[in-house]
Each structure stands twice: as C-alpha cells, then as structure tokens.
Motif scaffolding. Structure first.
Motif, short mmCIF file in Angstrom:
data_model
loop_
_atom_site.label_atom_id
_atom_site.label_comp_id
_atom_site.label_asym_id
_atom_site.label_seq_id
_atom_site.Cartn_x
_atom_site.Cartn_y
_atom_site.Cartn_z
N GLY A 269 54.07 59.73 130.27
CA GLY A 269 54.63 58.39 130.23
C GLY A 269 53.77 57.40 129.49
O GLY A 269 54.28 56.42 128.91
N LEU A 270 52.45 57.63 129.49
CA LEU A 270 51.56 56.75 128.73
C LEU A 270 51.82 56.87 127.23
O LEU A 270 51.54 55.93 126.48
CB LEU A 270 50.10 57.08 129.04
CG LEU A 270 49.59 56.74 130.45
CD1 LEU A 270 48.12 57.10 130.56
CD2 LEU A 270 49.82 55.28 130.80
N PHE A 271 52.32 58.02 126.81
CA PHE A 271 52.62 58.21 125.39
C PHE A 271 54.07 57.83 125.07
O PHE A 271 54.32 57.20 124.04
CB PHE A 271 52.36 59.67 124.99
CG PHE A 271 50.91 59.99 124.80
CD1 PHE A 271 50.31 59.85 123.55
CD2 PHE A 271 50.14 60.42 125.86
CE1 PHE A 271 48.97 60.13 123.37
CE2 PHE A 271 48.79 60.70 125.69
CZ PHE A 271 48.21 60.55 124.45
N GLU A 272 55.00 58.21 125.93
CA GLU A 272 56.42 57.95 125.64
C GLU A 272 57.15 57.74 126.96
O GLU A 272 57.19 58.64 127.81
CB GLU A 272 57.02 59.12 124.87
CG GLU A 272 58.19 58.75 123.99
CD GLU A 272 59.48 58.72 124.77
OE1 GLU A 272 60.17 57.68 124.71
OE2 GLU A 272 59.79 59.71 125.45
N ALA A 300 56.33 49.23 132.12
CA ALA A 300 55.66 47.99 131.72
C ALA A 300 54.58 48.26 130.68
O ALA A 300 54.38 47.45 129.76
CB ALA A 300 55.06 47.31 132.95
N PHE A 301 53.88 49.37 130.81
CA PHE A 301 52.83 49.71 129.85
C PHE A 301 53.42 49.99 128.47
O PHE A 301 52.77 49.80 127.43
CB PHE A 301 52.05 50.94 130.33
CG PHE A 301 50.89 51.32 129.46
CD1 PHE A 301 49.73 50.56 129.45
CD2 PHE A 301 50.96 52.44 128.64
CE1 PHE A 301 48.66 50.91 128.64
CE2 PHE A 301 49.90 52.79 127.82
CZ PHE A 301 48.74 52.03 127.83
N SER A 302 54.66 50.45 128.44
CA SER A 302 55.45 50.63 127.22
C SER A 302 55.19 51.93 126.47
O SER A 302 56.00 52.34 125.64
CB SER A 302 55.27 49.45 126.24
OG SER A 302 55.64 48.24 126.85
N GLY A 303 54.07 52.57 126.72
CA GLY A 303 53.77 53.82 126.02
C GLY A 303 53.13 53.58 124.67
O GLY A 303 53.40 52.58 124.00
N PHE A 304 52.26 54.50 124.26
CA PHE A 304 51.57 54.35 122.98
C PHE A 304 52.54 54.38 121.80
O PHE A 304 52.24 53.84 120.73
CB PHE A 304 50.51 55.45 122.81
CG PHE A 304 49.39 55.35 123.82
CD1 PHE A 304 48.70 54.17 123.99
CD2 PHE A 304 49.04 56.45 124.59
CE1 PHE A 304 47.67 54.07 124.91
CE2 PHE A 304 48.01 56.37 125.53
CZ PHE A 304 47.33 55.17 125.69
N SER A 305 53.68 55.03 121.97
CA SER A 305 54.67 55.07 120.90
C SER A 305 55.16 53.67 120.55
O SER A 305 55.15 53.26 119.39
CB SER A 305 55.86 55.95 121.31
OG SER A 305 56.89 55.89 120.34
N ILE A 306 55.58 52.91 121.56
CA ILE A 306 56.05 51.55 121.32
C ILE A 306 54.90 50.65 120.91
O ILE A 306 55.06 49.77 120.05
CB ILE A 306 56.76 51.01 122.58
CG1 ILE A 306 58.06 51.77 122.81
CG2 ILE A 306 57.04 49.51 122.44
CD1 ILE A 306 58.79 51.41 124.06
N GLN A 307 53.73 50.86 121.49
CA GLN A 307 52.58 50.04 121.12
C GLN A 307 52.21 50.25 119.65
O GLN A 307 51.80 49.30 118.96
CB GLN A 307 51.40 50.37 122.03
CG GLN A 307 51.59 49.90 123.46
CD GLN A 307 50.36 50.13 124.32
OE1 GLN A 307 49.25 50.24 123.82
NE2 GLN A 307 50.56 50.22 125.62
N ALA A 308 52.35 51.47 119.16
CA ALA A 308 52.09 51.73 117.73
C ALA A 308 53.12 51.01 116.86
O ALA A 308 52.78 50.49 115.79
CB ALA A 308 52.12 53.23 117.46
N GLN A 309 54.37 50.98 117.32
CA GLN A 309 55.41 50.24 116.59
C GLN A 309 55.06 48.75 116.53
O GLN A 309 55.17 48.11 115.47
CB GLN A 309 56.76 50.44 117.27
CG GLN A 309 57.25 51.88 117.30
CD GLN A 309 58.42 52.07 118.23
OE1 GLN A 309 59.22 51.16 118.44
NE2 GLN A 309 58.53 53.24 118.83
#
Length: 402
Positions: A269-272, A300-309
C-alpha cells in the motif's frame, strides 16, 4: 561531492536491478503492466480528463479568480492560503489525486499564489475521490458499503487537519498580509473576473485547444507512472524485497497489537494504494477495525506512485516536494486516528455488530457507487480512445499551421 557521487551510484544500481528484473520476470512484469494500463484507461483517464479541461477553462475565463475573491475570508484565516485554494480543494476532492497538484501548479504558473501558499495548498488538496473510497475500497474490496462513510470521514477530516497544521508552515511577505486585510466586496470579485479574462486574451477555440492539450499531456504522464509503479511493486514482491521490508513493519505492528500478516499488504500500500487496500481486505487474522485503520493510513499517504506523479507535476514550478511528503505522513496518522475515534459512532452505532474479519472481498450488488463504478469501467476505454484521437488531431492541425 561525496553525497552526490553516492546518489549517482545508488540510482545507477537501482535502475540496473530494475532492468535485470524485467528480463528475469517478463511474464509477471507484463501482467503488472497490463494491470496498470487497465486502471489508467478504464478509470483514471476518463474520470480526471473532464475536471482538468474544465479547470483550465475556468482559470482562463477568470472564474477561478472570481471564486478566489469570494472565498478569501474563509480560506485565508483557516488555512492561510488565498481564496482560490477553495476551488483547488473542491476540485481535488471531487476528481481525486493528483488533481490538487495539477491545479495548484497551474495557479502558481499564473502567479495567483506565492510559493509558500502553493506548498501549503498542495499539502491538503490531494485526496482520493469519494467514488474510489465508496465503491472500489468499501464495496469492492471489503464487500461492506457501510464502511465507505467511515473511510471517507477519516480521510477528509485528516485532510482538513493537515491544512490547519500546514497554515503554520513558512512566512508570508508583510505587504501581502496587509493586502489581504482589505475589506471584502462582491464588486471586487466581478472586477477580478473581468480583468483576468482581459489579461488572458485568448480566443475561445484556442483556450479550449490549450486546455485539451495540457490535460491529456498530464494524463499521459500519470499513466506512465501508474504502469511503472505497478511493475515495480510486482518486482519488489518477486525479489522478496517486500518481505524484507515487512520485517521492520512487523515490529511496529506488534507494538500496537496488530497481526504480522498486515505487514506485506501495508508495504504494498505504501507503493500503490489500490493493491494495498485489496490485500489488506483479504487478511483474515486481523479484525475489521485493524484493517480499516491501516487502510485509512495508506489512502491518506497516497502511495509512492501518486507521490511520484505529484513530484513530476510540481517540478514544472518552484513548488518544493518535501512539504507535500511530510503532509502525507501527517495525514496518514490523522486519518488512522480518526478511523479509530469514529469507529463506534459511524460504524458500530448504525450496524450493531462488526462484520466477520474473514469475509470474502467481492463486489456487492445494490450499491449506487458500485453501479457507477462499473459503468465508468465499461465506458472508460471508449472515452480514452476518442480523447486521444482528438488530441492527435489537434496536434496535427497545429503542426500543419506552424
């Protein structure tokens, strides 16, 4: 200098390992890539495109500036951001991530907000949309539509708390603070709308074309990140790196009496967030409350995928990514806390009992959110294809003219 060289080595080794993993696990990589692609063209593209296009036009016509003047008395005291932040907040909540970053960056490029205000604004305007929370997570993964209200309440209350917390971040210029103390007048809002429209001065046809081009370019970038992180998440699992990272999470979970089986879904979940939420719903050794708390955190953390976006979108401006990342951790903690606090009043009070933790997560029937979600999946590919065809035609026409 040493840190710079070390960073180069780490990045080079990471990309090399990724390339080798793609060669070693071609089937798994292809399946993960297809999963990411399906998610993008069925859901993400058709759901975000209208919001992106409309927002670009609203900014060009001056409507956002008009709304900003109207909402200034609310947004400035509460979050220390201009009134236009209310538009970004509402649009980001309705359309989902990473729309808040897109709209914030656009306003920063227009000069309607300062760098500090943009960093405050982007920290609490990126959230999952209600359709995803109610249909995909509550109904689709947990087979429990009544969980949607609890998850949504925890998610959006966490957003508000982050916004209030981030109001203390950074310092404003003194002249800007004095300017914002001017008496509010509706006539000022109308004047701002007119002046913004005159300043833009683009014909309606060109404005619409620019809106479509900008929106589709952003969505193509988002699609690339979704596919990439879907593959990375799968390769990390195949290389047993997820299991290694889960050992650290197991210690943290055991300290709060959570089962160890939640560790691997939590790392995923932290990634996606979609994959993580699905895996969490399938853990049978955890109670429903424990699964809701963990799910609230990763949403809420959003995942690294969304954070990269978001990082890619913010890189087009001077908005720094670090405040956004810190805000994601804060929102995760706030959302998990609200899920615990609201468990009795919003879930047990209306249900009278807890759903068995070993319930099989399948899509339920009779849910309006579920029906809407399925209709979007059915119509999504057609919307995506026709939109891309329109984008190509606009590009071809402009290249021919130039």
């Amino acid at each position: 200098m040493v840190l710079s060289k070390l960073k180069t080595v780490i990045l080079s080794v990471s990309v090399t390992i990724l390339a080798a993993s793609l060669i070693s696990f071609p089937r798994e990589s292809f399946e993960a890539s297809m999963r990411g692609l399906n998610m993008w063209w069925e859901i993400v593209f058709p759901s975000l495109l209208p919001f992106f296009i409309v927002s670009e036009m609203l900014i060009g016509f001056g409507v956002v500036k008009f709304i900003g003047v109207l909402l200034e008395p609310l947004m400035r005291p509460l979050f220390k951001v201009p009134g236009v932040g209310g538009f970004v907040w509402a649009m980001g909540m309705a359309s989902g991530q990473p729309a808040g970053a897109k709209f914030t960056s656009r306003l920063r490029q227009e000069g309607q907000i300062t760098q500090i205000e943009a960093e405050r604004l982007v920290s609490f305007t990126n959230s999952s949309n209600p359709l995803f929370i109610f249909s995909a997570v509550a109904v689709g993964f947990f087979n429990n539509p009544k969980l949607g209200l609890l998850l949504a309440a925890a998610h959006y209350l966490g957003n508000i708390c982050v916004g209030i917390f981030m109001r203390f971040y950074g310092k404003e210029a003194p002249n800007l603070s004095r300017e914002n103390r001017k008496k509010f007048k509706f006539r000022n809002a109308l004047s701002a709308l007119h002046q913004t429209r005159l300043k833009d001065n683009r014909p309606i046809g060109k404005l619409l074309g620019d809106a479509v081009n900008s929106s589709i370019q952003t969505l193509l970038m988002i699609g690339g990140f979704i596919i990439l992180f879907s593959v990375i998440n799968k390769l990390l699992y195949q290389l047993h790196i997820t299991a290694m990272l889960a050992k650290t999470i197991e210690f943290l979970l055991s300290s709060i009496s959570f089962p160890d089986m939640l560790s691997i879904p939590f790392i995923s979940g932290l990634f996606e967030i979609t994959m993580g939420s699905q895996l969490i719903s399938q853990v049978q050794d955890a109670t429903l409350l424990q699964k809701v708390i963990i799910t609230s955190f990763i949403l809420a953390f959003s995942g690294f995928s969304i954070q990269a976006q978001v990082a890619s979108i913010l890189a087009q401006t001077d908005i720094r990514f670090k405040p956004f990342f810190i805000a994601r951790i804060l929102q995760g903690l706030f959302a998990a806390l609200f899920a615990l606090i609201l468990w009795k009043p919003l879930y047990l009070r209306f249900n009278g009992h807890e759903q068995p933790s070993n319930a099989i997560p399948v899509f339920g029937d009779g849910s309006w959110a579920n029906d809407l979600y399925h209709k979007m999946i059915e119509a999504g590919p057609l919307i995506t294809i026709f939109s891309l065809i329109g984008y190509i035609l606009i590009l071809f026409t402009r290249l021919k003219k130039s």
